[in-house]
Design an enzyme around this catalytic site. Structure first.
Site, short mmCIF file in Angstrom:
data_model
loop_
_atom_site.label_atom_id
_atom_site.label_comp_id
_atom_site.label_asym_id
_atom_site.label_seq_id
_atom_site.Cartn_x
_atom_site.Cartn_y
_atom_site.Cartn_z
N ILE A 38 1.05 -1.11 0.13
CA ILE A 38 -0.17 0.01 -0.06
C ILE A 38 0.76 1.23 -0.04
CG2 ILE A 38 -1.90 1.16 1.05
CD1 ILE A 38 -2.56 -1.70 0.08
N GLU A 39 0.93 1.95 -1.04
CA GLU A 39 1.71 2.92 -1.29
C GLU A 39 1.11 4.45 -1.71
OE1 GLU A 39 5.11 2.27 -3.77
OE2 GLU A 39 5.05 -0.03 -3.66
N THR A 40 -0.39 4.30 -1.84
CA THR A 40 -0.92 5.49 -2.24
C THR A 40 -2.33 5.66 -1.55
OG1 THR A 40 -1.98 4.56 -3.98
CG2 THR A 40 0.07 5.42 -4.49
#
Length: 305
Positions: free
Chosen positions: A160-162
């Site tokens: 989960i990066e954004t």
């Protein structure tokens, strides 16, 4: 006349064996480390079976389920490997099973670097867990609506990066609730600045079996120009987290990341000796299979991991 040799008594033998017994009591066997890799985002990386047949990996993350949440229908994106909209990715079922027969754990990775996902509520997180259980994990394996066919994946990876930062802890708990039926392994790929803003609450649940930290594209906590201090300092922080095992995430080549590439000889001679002292050391994660194919990174390091 030759003198007769004295046969040791049982008490003498016990005294000889005592040091060995003490060693066995006080030395804790270490878990076997391994290499994880992401597969699915480049057609030049070969098939999933090709990756598993190398013998280099203990974990393969199929990347990515790139759309979910905000009332969207979850959507798989495996670049040019297959088209999930016409059930074209179900053909991967046999390849997944081939990997698993070799003892390799295969996960579905959620998220990635795109902006098509987030969770808007706790209910949405729980609904997503149910969807993942029924469509990729141990629920309804005979259903025709499973995007990867009837193969039962070993777990779910959180990359989960954004998007929003909330409710991933709820998702982790909901997925873990299914482990009473069939163990659902959980992994995560946080950025190396500690704590990770997207995954901190989730990792604090203590439910994550494997956390492969991305020690690249983050100047404050990565290897740079021969200096390992920033990386090792960040590693020590991650080793104190609630993760059960921590992996060193690295780019498979210089082209795989904008910064933070560690040459294989530096990794094996300087970085790994410094971090393998940690009881939570689990191994190395390589991004990704395509860059690994081009640079033979896992080939170069597998004997030292």
């Amino acid at each position: 006349m030759a003198s007769l040799k004295q046969v040791p008594s049982s008490s003498d033998i016990s005294l000889l064996l005592l040091p060995l017994l003490l060693i066995s009591v006080f030395i804790t066997p270490s878990h076997a480390a391994g290499i994880a890799v992401y597969w699915g985002q480049h057609t030049n990386e070969g098939s999933l079976s090709d990756a598993c047949n190398t013998g280099n990996y203990k974990f393969v993350n199929i990347a990515f389920l790139s759309k979910f949440g905000n009332s969207q229908n979850p959507q798989l994106n495996l670049a040019g490997h297959c088209n999930p909209t016409n059930n074209g990715c179900a053909k991967l079922s046999n390849e997944i099973k081939t990997c698993q027969r070799k003892g390799i754990k295969v996960f579905l990775s959620l998220g990635g670097g795109t902006s098509g996902y987030s969770l808007s509520s706790a209910d949405e997180a729980r609904n997503l867990a149910t969807y993942l259980w029924n469509h990729f994990l141990g629920g309804s394996p005979s259903s025709n609506s499973r995007p990867l066919g009837n193969a039962v994946l070993d777990g779910i990876d959180f990359d989960i990066e954004t998007g929003g930062v909330e409710y991933y802890d709820v998702l982790a708990k909901a997925l873990n609730s299914h482990s009473q039926h069939n163990k659902v392994f959980l992994s995560a790929a946080p950025q190396c600045p500690f704590p990770d803003k997207h995954l901190d609450a989730a990792i604090k649940t203590g439910l994550f079996d494997y956390v492969w930290v991305q020690f690249y594209n983050n100047g404050e906590c990565q290897y740079s120009n021969g200096n390992t201090n920033s990386l090792v300092n960040a590693w020590n922080k991650w080793s104190s987290s609630q993760a059960k095992q921590v992996f060193l995430g690295v780019p498979g080549s210089q082209a795989a990341a904008s910064s933070g590439y560690i040459p294989p000889n530096v990794l094996t001679s300087k970085v790994l000796p410094a971090i393998k002292k940690s009881k939570k050391y689990g191994g190395v994660m390589v991004w990704d299979r395509s860059f690994d194919v081009q640079n033979h990174y896992s080939d170069a390091i597998k004997g030292s991991v």
